[in-house]
Design an enzyme around this catalytic site. Structure first.
Site, PDB file in Angstrom:
ATOM      1  N   TYR A 159       0.825  -1.224   0.000  1.00  0.00           N
ATOM      2  CA  TYR A 159       0.000   0.000   0.000  1.00  0.00           C
ATOM      3  C   TYR A 159       0.858   1.273   0.000  1.00  0.00           C
ATOM      4  CZ  TYR A 159      -3.099   3.746   1.436  1.00  0.00           C
ATOM      5  OH  TYR A 159      -3.751   4.951   1.511  1.00  0.00           O
ATOM      6  N   LYS A 163       1.281   4.036  -3.072  1.00  0.00           N
ATOM      7  CA  LYS A 163       0.935   5.456  -2.931  1.00  0.00           C
ATOM      8  C   LYS A 163       2.149   6.334  -3.270  1.00  0.00           C
ATOM      9  CE  LYS A 163      -2.604   6.894  -1.747  1.00  0.00           C
ATOM     10  NZ  LYS A 163      -3.829   7.145  -2.568  1.00  0.00           N
TER      11      LYS A 163
END
Ligand SMILES: NC(=O)c1ccc[n+]([C@@H]2O[C@H](COP(=O)([O-])OP(=O)(O)OC[C@H]3O[C@@H](n4cnc5c(N)ncnc54)[C@H](O)[C@@H]3O)[C@@H](O)[C@H]2O)c1
Ligand SMILES: CC(C)CCC[C@@H](C)[C@H]1CC[C@H]2[C@@H]3[C@H](O)C=C4C[C@@H](O)CC[C@]4(C)[C@H]3CC[C@]12C
Length: 369
Positions: A159, A163
């Site tokens: 994650y 990002k």
């Protein structure tokens, strides 16, 4: 985006507009962007509440689509003036594969950028995350830092990696020529941990507390500060920066801003108790009830179980090595960059943010209230 008080003429697109943050951005735009003519809400799953918004003065266009499909994104972007790209796979619990997270968060963002360039859309705001900075894998504290505070941003989890890559793509795209010859103007907002009406993890903690007879058990020392921001203020910062992006393109283009407000600096659990306490839950213990090494062991066991059970069932507990590390590492921001650059001030005070969130928890199904 020339100023016009009378004739609303702007077309905005919000990707992920039916998510937790997306819904607040959509509603905030309708309330506070008088120049809006059409609001396009693009999401993989369209929510029923969109229907009630279609009766207002602004044309609300619901678009069911997938950011990983370049042609769907391009069709939605074509003709819009501003894109707020909030869609993303927010998964730190192992629900989706690393490949899927990368595809949605990185390839999806690349598709949004390319669509802006091909269709001539000039203004792009990306919802990034504090996680592109940290906490890092080494557990280094980031104490009241700002956008210029040096910090070793090293990630392994899919994650934050996704990002960080997506944010980099957005920032690097700033200045590229869009169809028609104008430069693309981009910026990225990095919210800390968002809370407020619709927050799924808060809901999970509340339900867990109800299952344990109204009790939650302290796992993290109260001294570990975790940055939090109210969802209404995150939405407001998006609306404001979108409004200012044309007028202040030279200053804002290619910039990152932490997304913050006046929510108090507290540990993750103590902060949650600001809302769950008034809803009847108690946090047991002034110190963690289990030693840290045991929590690490439990988190590791959970990760192992997840891996073993994967062929049969998706086991996704809140506690895993990554969530434990994030919750157990001080990461707080203190900055006025957004205020200096585009006049951001939180729209909701801490008292109001708190009252709204408590009200929402109290109204949850199965609430003890
Ligand atoms: N929740 C937080 O604490 C937090 C903090 C910092 C940044 N963010 C960022 O804010 C954004 C929104 O997060 P959220 O908490 O509202 O999550 P969310 O899951 O509630 O919302 C994300 C939305 O994106 C949509 N989406 C997912 N995959 C898609 C796809 N392939 N195509 C189109 N739409 C898709 C989902 O359907 C959902 O409506 C994310 O980009 C996230 O990384 C969230
Ligand atoms: C150790 C347990 C007792 C507590 C576990 C809490 C854990 C599920 C919470 C703690 C911190 C939370 C993250 C943090 O608020 C910031 C973000 C950034 C955002 O971009 C996505 C969500 C995320 C990762 C939160 C997820 C839930 C976390 C890890």
């Amino acid at each position: 985006m020339a100023e016009s008080a009378q004739v609303p003429k702007l077309v905005y697109l919000v990707t992920g507009g039916c998510g937790f943050l997306g819904e607040h951005i959509v509603r905030m735009l309708l309330e506070r962007e008088p120049r809006l003519r059409e609001l396009r809400v693009f999401d993989l799953h369209l929510s029923p509440w969109l229907e009630e918004l279609k009766t207002g003065p602004v044309q609300v266009t619901a678009i069911q689509g997938d950011v990983t499909q370049a042609h769907e994104v391009a069709a939605a972007v074509a003709g819009s003036h501003v894109v707020i790209h909030t869609a993303g796979l927010v998964d730190v619990f192992g629900k989706a594969s690393p490949k899927t997270i990368h595809k949605v968060n990185v390839q999806g963002t690349q598709n949004v950028i390319e669509a802006c360039i091909r269709t001539g859309t000039q203004f792009l705001i990306y919802t990034s995350s504090m996680e592109v900075v940290g906490p890092n894998v080494k557990g280094h504290p980031f104490y009241r830092g700002n956008e210029d505070t040096p910090y070793e941003a090293v990630h392994r989890h899919p994650y934050p990696c996704s990002k960080a890559l997506a944010e980099q793509l957005v920032l690097e795209a700033n200045g590229r020529k869009v169809n028609g010859g104008q430069p693309l103007v981009t910026c990225a907002l990095r919210p800390t941990g968002i809370y407020g009406e619709g927050h799924q993890v808060m809901r999970d903690f509340y339900n867990q507390g109800l299952r344990f007879g109204g009790r939650l058990f302290r796992a993290i020392p109260a001294s570990v500060e975790h940055g939090r921001v109210y969802v209404g203020n995150v939405a407001w910062m998006h609306v404001l920066v979108a409004r200012e992006l044309e007028q202040r393109a030279a200053l804002l283009g290619g910039q990152v801003y932490f997304c913050y407000d006046k929510s108090p600096y507290k540990s993750y659990e103590d902060f949650n108790m600001e809302f769950l306490g008034p809803c009847g839950l108690r946090l047991i213990g002034t110190h963690p009830l289990l030693p840290y090494w045991l929590l690490v062991l439990l988190a590791t066991l959970n990760a192992l179980l997840q891996w073993l059970l994967r062929p049969l069932v998706l086991y996704t507990p809140l506690l895993n090595p990554y969530t434990l590390a994030v919750a157990n590492t001080t990461f707080t921001v203190s900055t006025n960059k957004a205020q200096r650059h585009f006049g951001y001030k939180p729209l909701f005070s801490w008292e109001e943010s708190k009252a709204r969130t408590i009200h929402w928890v109290q109204a949850l199904e199965g609430s003890a209230w």
